[in-house]
Design an enzyme around this catalytic site. Structure first.
Site, short mmCIF file in Angstrom:
data_model
loop_
_atom_site.label_atom_id
_atom_site.label_comp_id
_atom_site.label_asym_id
_atom_site.label_seq_id
_atom_site.Cartn_x
_atom_site.Cartn_y
_atom_site.Cartn_z
N ASP A 150 77.34 7.78 43.32
CA ASP A 150 76.10 8.33 43.88
C ASP A 150 75.04 7.23 43.85
O ASP A 150 75.03 6.38 42.96
CB ASP A 150 75.62 9.53 43.07
CG ASP A 150 76.59 10.70 43.14
OD1 ASP A 150 77.17 10.91 44.22
OD2 ASP A 150 76.77 11.39 42.12
N ASP A 184 77.74 13.94 50.01
CA ASP A 184 77.00 15.12 49.55
C ASP A 184 76.03 15.60 50.63
O ASP A 184 75.86 16.81 50.84
CB ASP A 184 76.21 14.80 48.28
CG ASP A 184 77.10 14.45 47.11
OD1 ASP A 184 78.24 14.95 47.07
OD2 ASP A 184 76.67 13.67 46.24
#
Length: 221
Positions: A150, A184
């Site tokens: 991420d 995401d």
């Protein structure tokens, strides 16, 4: 929308997702941060579990973190197969474009994070206090135990909450705290489209169910 166009959309999202993750993994040490704007940062973190770093072992007692991680990865693979089947079926039934685009986004995002979970543990070494090496002699973990990369962080507001707010008054708070990635974003966008445009996305299925019910009433009632 044709299956060819849906596949192209999936490939483009996967490329952007994996290229961005590869760049971060090979250029950043873990927790390295670059402030692009006051409200937007590139922050490298690794997610070993579900959304916001939660793990199955946090909810299920007696299960180890590694078993929970393997179970989660297998579940994701099964889920993405189901999403892929839903996509192909919707295209064949000539479903609304909004539905097909939404499913394609969810599929691409899920597959992007699965690639991390399945392969990153063996194609990279760890990023603790160093920049990871691509294809090292020994990876940081085994197959199916990779961590999701991420890097997108949007701390839109940071400060101390007013004391009059129950339970959290006086605490330091960041909005928006989670760090996420392109995959995401694709999943969230797809789910958001299905929620916002629910009636338009599933209008055709509702019509088919209505026609079927009318036919049954005429034939059997």
């Amino acid at each position: 929308m044709s299956l060819k166009k849906a596949t192209l959309l999936i490939v483009v999202i996967l490329l952007i997702d994996q290229i961005s993750k590869f760049y971060i993994k090979t250029q950043f040490a873990l927790h390295h941060r670059i402030e692009v704007f006051e409200w937007f940062q590139i922050l490298f973190v690794e997610n070993d579990g579900m959304a916001w770093g939660t793990k199955l072992s946090d909810f299920i007692t007696g299960i180890s973190d590694r078993t929970a991680k393997l179970s989660l990865t297998i579940f994701r693979i099964v889920a993405v197969i189901g999403i892929g089947y839903w996509l192909v079926t919707s295209v064949r039934k000539k479903g609304p474009n909004i539905l097909i685009v939404a499913i394609a986004l969810i599929f691409a995002g899920a597959l992007g994070n699965i690639i991390d979970s399945v392969f990153y543990g063996i194609i990279f070494d760890d990023s603790y206090s160093q920049v990871a090496t691509f294809l090292p002699e020994t990876g940081y973990d085994t197959l199916f135990h990779g961590k999701v990369v991420d890097m997108l962080h949007f701390p839109l507001w940071e400060g101390v909450l007013p004391n009059w707010i129950p339970f959290v008054g006086g605490d330091y708070f960041t909005f928006f705290e989670p760090v996420f990635n392109v995959a995401d974003m694709a999943i969230s966008s797809g789910i958001g489209m299905l929620i916002v445009f629910n009636r338009k996305a599933f209008h055709q299925e509702e019509e088919e169910d209505h026609k079927a019910s009318v036919y049954i009433e005429k034939e059997y009632v």
